[in-house]
Design a protein around this motif. Structure first.
Motif, PDB file in Angstrom:
ATOM      1  N   ILE A  53       1.895  75.629 133.176  1.00  0.00           N
ATOM      2  CA  ILE A  53       1.851  74.321 133.822  1.00  0.00           C
ATOM      3  C   ILE A  53       1.242  74.491 135.216  1.00  0.00           C
ATOM      4  O   ILE A  53       1.563  75.440 135.928  1.00  0.00           O
ATOM      5  N   SER A  54       0.354  73.588 135.585  1.00  0.00           N
ATOM      6  CA  SER A  54      -0.259  73.653 136.911  1.00  0.00           C
ATOM      7  C   SER A  54       0.699  73.082 137.956  1.00  0.00           C
ATOM      8  O   SER A  54       1.619  72.329 137.623  1.00  0.00           O
ATOM      9  N   ASP A  55       0.467  73.441 139.204  1.00  0.00           N
ATOM     10  CA  ASP A  55       1.304  72.931 140.289  1.00  0.00           C
ATOM     11  C   ASP A  55       1.269  71.406 140.355  1.00  0.00           C
ATOM     12  O   ASP A  55       2.305  70.761 140.535  1.00  0.00           O
ATOM     13  N   SER A  56       0.090  70.826 140.184  1.00  0.00           N
ATOM     14  CA  SER A  56      -0.023  69.370 140.292  1.00  0.00           C
ATOM     15  C   SER A  56       0.712  68.661 139.151  1.00  0.00           C
ATOM     16  O   SER A  56       1.390  67.649 139.380  1.00  0.00           O
ATOM     17  N   VAL A  57       0.613  69.187 137.946  1.00  0.00           N
ATOM     18  CA  VAL A  57       1.306  68.575 136.808  1.00  0.00           C
ATOM     19  C   VAL A  57       2.815  68.770 136.952  1.00  0.00           C
ATOM     20  O   VAL A  57       3.587  67.850 136.691  1.00  0.00           O
ATOM     21  N   LEU A  58       3.235  69.950 137.391  1.00  0.00           N
ATOM     22  CA  LEU A  58       4.668  70.194 137.600  1.00  0.00           C
ATOM     23  C   LEU A  58       5.219  69.217 138.623  1.00  0.00           C
ATOM     24  O   LEU A  58       6.269  68.604 138.409  1.00  0.00           O
ATOM     25  N   SER A  59       4.506  69.035 139.707  1.00  0.00           N
ATOM     26  CA  SER A  59       4.939  68.099 140.741  1.00  0.00           C
ATOM     27  C   SER A  59       5.017  66.672 140.193  1.00  0.00           C
ATOM     28  O   SER A  59       5.988  65.943 140.448  1.00  0.00           O
ATOM     29  N   GLU A  60       4.012  66.285 139.419  1.00  0.00           N
ATOM     30  CA  GLU A  60       3.994  64.949 138.812  1.00  0.00           C
ATOM     31  C   GLU A  60       5.164  64.752 137.856  1.00  0.00           C
ATOM     32  O   GLU A  60       5.858  63.737 137.897  1.00  0.00           O
ATOM     33  N   ARG A  61       5.401  65.726 136.984  1.00  0.00           N
ATOM     34  CA  ARG A  61       6.488  65.613 136.006  1.00  0.00           C
ATOM     35  C   ARG A  61       7.853  65.600 136.687  1.00  0.00           C
ATOM     36  O   ARG A  61       8.746  64.844 136.298  1.00  0.00           O
ATOM     37  N   LEU A  62       8.042  66.437 137.709  1.00  0.00           N
ATOM     38  CA  LEU A  62       9.320  66.422 138.433  1.00  0.00           C
ATOM     39  C   LEU A  62       9.543  65.078 139.114  1.00  0.00           C
ATOM     40  O   LEU A  62      10.668  64.576 139.155  1.00  0.00           O
ATOM     41  N   GLY A  63       8.469  64.478 139.612  1.00  0.00           N
ATOM     42  CA  GLY A  63       8.570  63.139 140.194  1.00  0.00           C
ATOM     43  C   GLY A  63       8.983  62.107 139.164  1.00  0.00           C
ATOM     44  O   GLY A  63       9.829  61.243 139.422  1.00  0.00           O
ATOM     45  N   GLU A  64       8.398  62.184 137.963  1.00  0.00           N
ATOM     46  CA  GLU A  64       8.750  61.260 136.875  1.00  0.00           C
ATOM     47  C   GLU A  64      10.212  61.440 136.463  1.00  0.00           C
ATOM     48  O   GLU A  64      10.925  60.459 136.253  1.00  0.00           O
ATOM     49  N   LEU A  65      10.630  62.694 136.335  1.00  0.00           N
ATOM     50  CA  LEU A  65      12.016  62.972 135.945  1.00  0.00           C
ATOM     51  C   LEU A  65      12.983  62.515 137.028  1.00  0.00           C
ATOM     52  O   LEU A  65      14.076  62.034 136.729  1.00  0.00           O
ATOM     53  N   GLY A  66      12.576  62.655 138.275  1.00  0.00           N
ATOM     54  CA  GLY A  66      13.401  62.173 139.374  1.00  0.00           C
ATOM     55  C   GLY A  66      13.493  60.659 139.379  1.00  0.00           C
ATOM     56  O   GLY A  66      14.571  60.090 139.546  1.00  0.00           O
ATOM     57  N   LYS A  67      12.355  59.991 139.176  1.00  0.00           N
ATOM     58  CA  LYS A  67      12.332  58.522 139.141  1.00  0.00           C
ATOM     59  C   LYS A  67      13.185  57.980 137.997  1.00  0.00           C
ATOM     60  O   LYS A  67      13.811  56.935 138.115  1.00  0.00           O
ATOM     61  N   ALA A  68      13.217  58.726 136.896  1.00  0.00           N
ATOM     62  CA  ALA A  68      14.034  58.327 135.742  1.00  0.00           C
ATOM     63  C   ALA A  68      15.516  58.631 135.958  1.00  0.00           C
ATOM     64  O   ALA A  68      16.350  58.270 135.135  1.00  0.00           O
ATOM     65  N   GLY A  69      15.834  59.315 137.056  1.00  0.00           N
ATOM     66  CA  GLY A  69      17.232  59.614 137.360  1.00  0.00           C
ATOM     67  C   GLY A  69      17.789  60.814 136.609  1.00  0.00           C
ATOM     68  O   GLY A  69      18.997  60.977 136.518  1.00  0.00           O
ATOM     69  N   LEU A  70      16.906  61.683 136.092  1.00  0.00           N
ATOM     70  CA  LEU A  70      17.357  62.833 135.321  1.00  0.00           C
ATOM     71  C   LEU A  70      17.385  64.129 136.131  1.00  0.00           C
ATOM     72  O   LEU A  70      18.118  65.050 135.797  1.00  0.00           O
ATOM     73  N   VAL A  71      16.575  64.187 137.177  1.00  0.00           N
ATOM     74  CA  VAL A  71      16.467  65.391 138.008  1.00  0.00           C
ATOM     75  C   VAL A  71      16.610  64.993 139.470  1.00  0.00           C
ATOM     76  O   VAL A  71      16.055  63.980 139.909  1.00  0.00           O
ATOM     77  N   ALA A  72      17.370  65.800 140.208  1.00  0.00           N
ATOM     78  CA  ALA A  72      17.541  65.583 141.649  1.00  0.00           C
ATOM     79  C   ALA A  72      16.766  66.650 142.406  1.00  0.00           C
ATOM     80  O   ALA A  72      16.653  67.793 141.962  1.00  0.00           O
TER      81      ALA A  72
END
Length: 109
Positions: A53-72
């Motif tokens: 996984i690239s840094d940019s995609v990892l950052s994007e996915r973590l943001g999505e998971l955070g927005k969904a309330g699954l990751v802090a």
């Protein structure tokens, strides 16, 4: 019945399940959640654990998971400043399902 409302087709996939697979089936989301099952991790640790996984995609996915309330995301003041990601209560609620899916994949795929 409301005029524009479509009748429910009992053979159709449940809407909530469709949304869940649409989100969790998005490349990397399920793997990131499964990786965080073992506890909080930093960005670099997640990148190494998932692999490919690239840094940019990892950052994007973590943001999505955070927005969904699954990751802090927690930032610790430095030096050095560090960022750690962990499952929220909602993310932890997925653990039994992820465990069951892991068992099923181990036995059937």
């Amino acid at each position: 019945m409301v005029m524009n409302e479509q009748p429910h087709d009992p053979r159709a996939c449940d809407g909530a399940l469709t949304k869940a697979f649409g989100f969790l089936g998005k490349r990397w989301n399920g793997l990131l959640l499964a990786t965080l099952m073992n506890g909080p991790m930093g960005f670099s640790d997640l990148r190494r654990a998932v692999g490919g996984i690239s840094d940019s995609v990892l950052s994007e996915r973590l943001g999505e998971l955070g927005k969904a309330g699954l990751v802090a995301r927690a930032v610790t003041d430095g030096p050095p400043i560090s960022v750690e990601y962990s499952l929220t209560t909602s993310g932890e609620a997925l653990l039994p399902s992820l465990d069951a899916l892991t068992d099923w994949a181990s036995n059937n795929l």
